[in-house]
Design a protein around this motif. Structure first.
Motif, PDB file in Angstrom:
ATOM      1  N   PRO A   1      68.640   9.721  75.455  1.00 35.53           N
ATOM      2  CA  PRO A   1      69.911  10.075  76.104  1.00 35.53           C
ATOM      3  C   PRO A   1      69.919  11.533  76.548  1.00 35.53           C
ATOM      4  CG  PRO A   1      70.290   8.877  74.057  1.00 35.53           C
ATOM      5  CD  PRO A   1      68.839   9.241  74.084  1.00 35.53           C
ATOM      6  N   ASP A   2      70.753  11.825  77.530  1.00 32.41           N
ATOM      7  CA  ASP A   2      70.795  13.183  78.081  1.00 32.41           C
ATOM      8  C   ASP A   2      71.445  14.186  77.128  1.00 32.41           C
ATOM      9  OD1 ASP A   2      69.536  12.591  80.541  1.00 32.41           O
ATOM     10  OD2 ASP A   2      71.394  11.697  81.268  1.00 32.41           O
ATOM     11  N   PHE A   3      72.509  13.780  76.429  1.00 29.85           N
ATOM     12  CA  PHE A   3      73.215  14.718  75.561  1.00 29.85           C
ATOM     13  C   PHE A   3      73.724  14.018  74.296  1.00 29.85           C
ATOM     14  CE2 PHE A   3      74.095  16.456  79.863  1.00 29.85           C
ATOM     15  CZ  PHE A   3      73.542  17.717  79.705  1.00 29.85           C
ATOM     16  N   PHE A   4      73.848  14.819  73.251  1.00 29.82           N
ATOM     17  CA  PHE A   4      74.614  14.421  72.071  1.00 29.82           C
ATOM     18  C   PHE A   4      75.659  15.498  71.835  1.00 29.82           C
ATOM     19  CE2 PHE A   4      75.792  14.806  67.675  1.00 29.82           C
ATOM     20  CZ  PHE A   4      76.110  13.504  67.328  1.00 29.82           C
ATOM     21  N   ALA A   5      76.908  15.084  71.636  1.00 33.45           N
ATOM     22  CA  ALA A   5      77.996  16.031  71.371  1.00 33.45           C
ATOM     23  C   ALA A   5      78.631  15.710  70.026  1.00 33.45           C
ATOM     24  CB  ALA A   5      79.055  15.956  72.471  1.00 33.45           C
ATOM     25  N   ARG A   6      78.967  16.765  69.285  1.00 34.84           N
ATOM     26  CA  ARG A   6      79.713  16.604  68.041  1.00 34.84           C
ATOM     27  C   ARG A   6      81.185  16.830  68.331  1.00 34.84           C
ATOM     28  NH1 ARG A   6      78.324  13.834  64.060  1.00 34.84           N
ATOM     29  NH2 ARG A   6      76.307  14.925  64.001  1.00 34.84           N
ATOM     30  N   LYS A   7      81.996  15.853  67.961  1.00 37.16           N
ATOM     31  CA  LYS A   7      83.427  15.935  68.207  1.00 37.16           C
ATOM     32  C   LYS A   7      84.121  16.689  67.067  1.00 37.16           C
ATOM     33  CE  LYS A   7      85.130  13.444  71.047  1.00 37.16           C
ATOM     34  NZ  LYS A   7      85.550  13.610  72.448  1.00 37.16           N
ATOM     35  N   ALA A   8      85.307  17.173  67.350  1.00 34.55           N
ATOM     36  CA  ALA A   8      86.062  17.936  66.355  1.00 34.55           C
ATOM     37  C   ALA A   8      86.394  17.098  65.129  1.00 34.55           C
ATOM     38  CB  ALA A   8      87.339  18.486  66.984  1.00 34.55           C
ATOM     39  N   ASP A   9      86.472  15.780  65.288  1.00 33.46           N
ATOM     40  CA  ASP A   9      86.769  14.918  64.145  1.00 33.46           C
ATOM     41  C   ASP A   9      85.522  14.537  63.359  1.00 33.46           C
ATOM     42  OD1 ASP A   9      85.521  13.121  65.814  1.00 33.46           O
ATOM     43  OD2 ASP A   9      87.242  11.783  66.044  1.00 33.46           O
ATOM     44  N   GLY A  10      84.366  15.078  63.735  1.00 34.77           N
ATOM     45  CA  GLY A  10      83.124  14.824  63.024  1.00 34.77           C
ATOM     46  C   GLY A  10      82.292  13.695  63.576  1.00 34.77           C
ATOM     47  N   THR A  11      82.836  12.893  64.471  1.00 34.15           N
ATOM     48  CA  THR A  11      82.080  11.789  65.040  1.00 34.15           C
ATOM     49  C   THR A  11      81.137  12.294  66.129  1.00 34.15           C
ATOM     50  OG1 THR A  11      83.822  11.305  66.649  1.00 34.15           O
ATOM     51  CG2 THR A  11      83.925  10.145  64.537  1.00 34.15           C
ATOM     52  N   GLY A  12      80.270  11.407  66.590  1.00 34.18           N
ATOM     53  CA  GLY A  12      79.321  11.763  67.631  1.00 34.18           C
ATOM     54  C   GLY A  12      79.662  11.130  68.962  1.00 34.18           C
ATOM     55  N   LEU A  13      79.197  11.752  70.025  1.00 40.35           N
ATOM     56  CA  LEU A  13      79.339  11.232  71.385  1.00 40.35           C
ATOM     57  C   LEU A  13      77.995  11.366  72.076  1.00 40.35           C
ATOM     58  CD1 LEU A  13      80.967  10.281  73.910  1.00 40.35           C
ATOM     59  CD2 LEU A  13      81.399  12.718  74.373  1.00 40.35           C
ATOM     60  N   VAL A  14      77.460  10.263  72.570  1.00 43.64           N
ATOM     61  CA  VAL A  14      76.200  10.262  73.309  1.00 43.64           C
ATOM     62  C   VAL A  14      76.512  10.094  74.789  1.00 43.64           C
ATOM     63  CG1 VAL A  14      74.013   9.051  73.655  1.00 43.64           C
ATOM     64  CG2 VAL A  14      74.903   9.385  71.343  1.00 43.64           C
ATOM     65  N   VAL A  15      75.841  10.895  75.617  1.00 45.94           N
ATOM     66  CA  VAL A  15      76.160  10.921  77.049  1.00 45.94           C
ATOM     67  C   VAL A  15      74.891  10.751  77.876  1.00 45.94           C
ATOM     68  CG1 VAL A  15      77.169  12.276  78.930  1.00 45.94           C
ATOM     69  CG2 VAL A  15      78.104  12.479  76.612  1.00 45.94           C
ATOM     70  N   ASP A  16      74.962   9.888  78.871  1.00 42.45           N
ATOM     71  CA  ASP A  16      73.925   9.772  79.893  1.00 42.45           C
ATOM     72  C   ASP A  16      74.538  10.100  81.243  1.00 42.45           C
ATOM     73  OD1 ASP A  16      71.343   8.961  78.824  1.00 42.45           O
ATOM     74  OD2 ASP A  16      72.356   7.141  78.141  1.00 42.45           O
ATOM     75  N   CYS A  17      73.732  10.690  82.127  1.00 38.19           N
ATOM     76  CA  CYS A  17      74.197  11.089  83.458  1.00 38.19           C
ATOM     77  C   CYS A  17      73.286  10.468  84.513  1.00 38.19           C
ATOM     78  CB  CYS A  17      74.181  12.609  83.599  1.00 38.19           C
ATOM     79  SG  CYS A  17      75.189  13.499  82.400  1.00 38.19           S
ATOM     80  N   ARG A  18      73.875   9.715  85.418  1.00 38.38           N
ATOM     81  CA  ARG A  18      73.106   9.117  86.506  1.00 38.38           C
ATOM     82  C   ARG A  18      74.056   8.707  87.622  1.00 38.38           C
ATOM     83  NH1 ARG A  18      68.210   6.615  85.826  1.00 38.38           N
ATOM     84  NH2 ARG A  18      68.090   8.033  84.040  1.00 38.38           N
ATOM     85  N   PRO A  19      73.835   9.157  88.851  1.00 32.75           N
ATOM     86  CA  PRO A  19      74.657   8.666  89.961  1.00 32.75           C
ATOM     87  C   PRO A  19      74.595   7.149  90.024  1.00 32.75           C
ATOM     88  CG  PRO A  19      73.316  10.532  90.646  1.00 32.75           C
ATOM     89  CD  PRO A  19      72.822  10.138  89.291  1.00 32.75           C
ATOM     90  N   ALA A  20      75.718   6.513  90.325  1.00 29.10           N
ATOM     91  CA  ALA A  20      75.767   5.053  90.327  1.00 29.10           C
ATOM     92  C   ALA A  20      74.718   4.446  91.252  1.00 29.10           C
ATOM     93  CB  ALA A  20      77.167   4.594  90.732  1.00 29.10           C
ATOM     94  N   SER A  21      74.452   5.114  92.377  1.00 32.16           N
ATOM     95  CA  SER A  21      73.499   4.579  93.347  1.00 32.16           C
ATOM     96  C   SER A  21      72.060   4.643  92.848  1.00 32.16           C
ATOM     97  CB  SER A  21      73.609   5.356  94.667  1.00 32.16           C
ATOM     98  OG  SER A  21      73.297   6.729  94.466  1.00 32.16           O
TER      99      SER A  21
END
Length: 249
Positions: free
Chosen positions: A117-137
């Motif tokens: 995955p492109d990114f991992f973010a730590r949220k203020a509540d302690g949980t994680g958020l995984v993010v991918d980035c890709r133009p729809a096309s």
């Protein structure tokens, strides 16, 4: 390190019904865990498992974004990834994030599939958020499979997942402007206190700055307060001198 983390021995198959991750440990060696075992790993502080190559003639635009939330540079491989890094940095629910901190592995059709995955973010509540980035096309069938598998893996352990295709143009332009003032050096506390007082009720941006002092000296702090959410403004419309600013509730 990136190639070493790519090389997975055939004997190291993932469980038939589960997900595994591989990431770089403190000594740089590969660490491999089930998704559940890795739920509490501080991925927001780990080194990337892939490099960010730069070479003559390449069609993407890699670089490093300095994150005010993480206090560190975060790599990106495209302008879309850079914009998403900036969006996460601006998000008050994100306390830190990192680029490509793990490989995800899962079984499919008798073999092991993988995705970083492109990114991992730590949220203020302690949980994680995984993010991918890709133009729809540019989402190919193989990519879609990887994104869908990553979403399932995140859901299994209570993390969020987001696939970013782009950002609203006016909002992005406003946030890009404010990001230029994200560094703490722009925060002058006596000026900040005066601005918060002036904007207790909605008031035009430039008139508020002039009330506190010379706009040339005051505006950098004003924009920093907008970036850090101590002041609020409607970012869905173009930010200008007449924009109504108000102290955050």
């Amino acid at each position: 390190m990136a190639e070493r983390l790519r090389a997975i021995p055939a004997s190291r198959m993932v469980p038939p019904t589960g997900f595994e991750v591989a990431y770089a440990g403190p000594d740089g060696d590969e660490v491999r865990r089930t998704m559940g075992e890795a739920a509490n790993v501080p991925f927001e502080r780990l080194s990337p498992v892939r490099s960010f190559p730069s070479y003559r003639g390449q069609r993407n635009y890699p670089g490093f974004y300095w994150s005010s939330s993480s206090g560190a540079h975060v790599g990106y491989e495209s302008w879309l990834e850079r914009n998403e890094a900036m969006a996460m940095d601006f998000d008050p629910t994100v306390v830190a994030f990192a680029a490509q901190p793990f490989w995800l592995f899962w079984p499919e059709g008798g073999r092991v599939r993988s995705h970083a995955p492109d990114f991992f973010a730590r949220k203020a509540d302690g949980t994680g958020l995984v993010v991918d980035c890709r133009p729809a096309s540019r989402v190919k069938p193989r990519d879609a499979v990887g994104f869908e598998a990553t979403a399932r893996a995140c859901a299994d352990i209570g993390w969020g997942y987001r696939l970013v295709h782009g950002h609203e143009a006016v909002w992005l332009a406003n946030v890009q402007w404010l990001a230029g003032y994200r560094h703490p050096r722009h925060l002058i506390e006596p000026v900040a206190a005066g601005l918060v007082e002036v904007f207790l009720e909605p008031f035009p941006l430039m008139k508020g700055a002039e009330t506190v002092g010379d706009p040339i000296a005051v505006l950098p702090t004003l924009f920093h307060l907008l970036w850090s959410r101590r002041l609020d403004v409607d970012l869905a419309v173009r930010l200008d001198s007449s924009s109504l600013v108000q102290a955050a509730s």
